[in-house]
Motif scaffolding. Structure first.
Motif, short mmCIF file in Angstrom:
data_model
loop_
_atom_site.label_atom_id
_atom_site.label_comp_id
_atom_site.label_asym_id
_atom_site.label_seq_id
_atom_site.Cartn_x
_atom_site.Cartn_y
_atom_site.Cartn_z
N ALA A 105 -9.61 -25.04 6.59
CA ALA A 105 -10.06 -23.74 5.84
C ALA A 105 -10.83 -24.48 4.32
O ALA A 105 -11.72 -23.77 3.84
N GLN A 106 -10.08 -25.16 3.75
CA GLN A 106 -10.51 -25.61 2.44
C GLN A 106 -11.91 -26.22 2.54
O GLN A 106 -12.87 -25.83 1.69
N ALA A 107 -12.04 -27.08 3.64
CA ALA A 107 -13.42 -27.49 3.66
C ALA A 107 -14.60 -26.46 4.02
O ALA A 107 -15.78 -26.70 3.61
N ALA A 108 -14.04 -25.52 4.74
CA ALA A 108 -15.12 -24.42 5.25
C ALA A 108 -15.20 -23.27 4.02
O ALA A 108 -16.15 -22.47 4.33
N GLY A 109 -14.60 -23.66 2.79
CA GLY A 109 -14.53 -22.77 1.77
C GLY A 109 -13.89 -21.45 2.07
O GLY A 109 -13.98 -20.39 1.58
N ILE A 110 -13.02 -21.51 2.89
CA ILE A 110 -11.99 -20.04 2.97
C ILE A 110 -10.86 -20.34 2.01
O ILE A 110 -10.03 -21.30 2.05
N ASP A 111 -10.83 -19.38 1.12
CA ASP A 111 -9.54 -19.41 0.38
C ASP A 111 -8.61 -18.33 0.27
O ASP A 111 -7.88 -18.04 -0.52
N ASN A 112 -8.20 -17.77 1.47
CA ASN A 112 -7.66 -16.69 2.13
C ASN A 112 -6.86 -17.22 3.03
O ASN A 112 -7.20 -17.00 4.21
N ILE A 113 -5.54 -17.72 2.86
CA ILE A 113 -4.68 -18.08 4.15
C ILE A 113 -3.26 -17.40 4.03
O ILE A 113 -2.64 -17.57 2.89
N VAL A 114 -2.89 -16.93 5.37
CA VAL A 114 -1.53 -16.60 5.32
C VAL A 114 -0.88 -17.22 6.59
O VAL A 114 -1.72 -17.35 7.64
N TRP A 115 0.18 -17.64 6.31
CA TRP A 115 0.79 -18.58 7.56
C TRP A 115 2.29 -18.20 7.67
O TRP A 115 2.86 -17.60 6.90
N ALA A 116 2.88 -18.31 9.09
CA ALA A 116 4.25 -17.84 9.36
C ALA A 116 5.01 -19.21 9.02
O ALA A 116 4.93 -20.13 9.42
N SER A 117 5.67 -19.01 7.88
CA SER A 117 6.91 -19.96 7.45
C SER A 117 8.20 -19.42 8.55
O SER A 117 7.97 -18.59 9.47
N SER A 118 9.28 -19.51 7.84
CA SER A 118 10.43 -19.13 8.85
C SER A 118 11.77 -18.90 7.76
O SER A 118 11.80 -19.49 6.71
N GLU A 119 12.33 -17.81 8.22
CA GLU A 119 13.71 -17.71 7.57
C GLU A 119 14.82 -18.90 7.71
O GLU A 119 15.50 -19.18 7.00
N THR A 120 14.37 -19.90 8.48
CA THR A 120 15.31 -20.92 8.90
C THR A 120 15.23 -21.92 7.52
O THR A 120 16.24 -22.85 7.50
#
Length: 305
Positions: A105-120
């Motif tokens: 994403a950084q290489a593609a110039g995408i600066d908006n990333i949301v990802w699934a972390s975890s309650e664990t």
């Protein structure tokens, strides 16, 4: 129209995220190994191996006859829990996949990333490693207790450094509680027969539709840098008052504020404050004979001891 790539869009949470984004006018590309039987034809689908950086880099730039660019990424793909595969296989899938998504994403110039972390990462199971206080929040250092959780903790650490390298980057990790769909709620009343069986995560859960709302709000947020948010439903999986459950199973864990009725013990205050997250769904709305989940706190309600 913003085009969002949703990795793991064929999974339980992924399907809800795809539906939420489509309902709000986004153009969606699902990146997953297999197309879900319920796949919405309005979303493009691309079969991909996320452990292969080359495939991820191509998918986040352009694919002939499909799309010419990606504006944002919701990265949900992963082995979703410990014990599904061997520890090393879980780690070898999840952590490299997240690195590939962040780096491509950084290489593609995408600066908006949301990802699934975890309650664990909060130290689950709590019966083995009680939290420092209730409601559990994002203010203490992560304490992974499994290889799966270790991978999520490492992903959060990677996110910190990716955003340090690129101050304009947004990487938001959503620490989802146990994801549920309406079909799962018929089993909830039976939890009352053995409250200890759900003490591992302080009786928390997240309705997939509210999880999807949190993803959309995080994508739309103007935040930059790394942030982590606990994402849970407003209530617990039981009808017993939350403060009474905590006093019974975690007598040595203090409270930092009052907790009313069946209010969640996984604090969503930060998500409410910074993302405007507001859970709309409860298992109580799906199961006949249960009281409402989101009653306004009032005098005489059960509070913390």
């Amino acid at each position: 129209m913003t085009r969002v790539a949703v990795t793991g869009g064929s999974g339980k949470l992924g399907r809800a995220v795809v539906a939420e984004l489509l309902a709000h006018g986004y153009d969606v590309v699902v990146l997953d190994r297999q197309r879900a039987p319920q796949h919405d034809p309005r979303a493009a689908f691309l079969s991909i191996d996320l452990t292969d950086y080359g495939q991820v880099a191509e998918a986040l730039t352009a694919v002939d006859d499909r799309y010419s660019s990606i504006d944002a990424v919701a990265h949900l793909a992963a082995i979703p829990a410990p014990g599904i595969l061997t520890n090393s296989a879980t780690f070898a899938n999840n952590v490299p996949s997240s690195y590939n998504v962040f780096a491509a994403a950084q290489a593609a110039g995408i600066d908006n990333i949301v990802w699934a972390s975890s309650e664990t990462v909060l130290g689950l199971p709590f019966l083995q490693s009680p939290p420092p206080s209730f409601p559990v929040d994002e203010e203490y250092t992560v304490r992974p207790q499994s290889t799966y959780s270790l991978g999520k903790a490492l992903e959060e650490e990677m996110a910190r450094h990716f955003t340090r390298w690129n101050p304009s980057l947004k990487l938001i990790g959503l620490r989802f509680s146990n994801v549920m769909e309406p079909a799962d709620y018929a089993a909830f009343p039976a939890f009352a027969d053995d409250p200890a069986s759900r003490a591992w995560n302080a009786w928390g859960y997240i309705d997939a539709r509210d999880g999807a709302q949190a993803v959309r709000l995080a994508l739309e947020s103007t935040l930059t840098g790394f942030e982590a948010f606990i994402i849970a439903s407003a209530d617990t999986v039981l009808e017993a008052p939350s403060a009474e459950l905590a006093a019974r199973f975690f007598p040595d864990v203090p409270f930092t504020r009052d907790v009313y009725g069946t209010e969640t013990l996984l604090s969503i205050d930060k998500a409410k404050r910074m993302l405007w997250y507001s859970p709309r769904h409860s298992w109580r709305d799906e199961v006949a004979g249960t009281p409402g989940a989101n009653e306004t706190p009032r005098a005489g309600g059960v509070t913390t001891p």
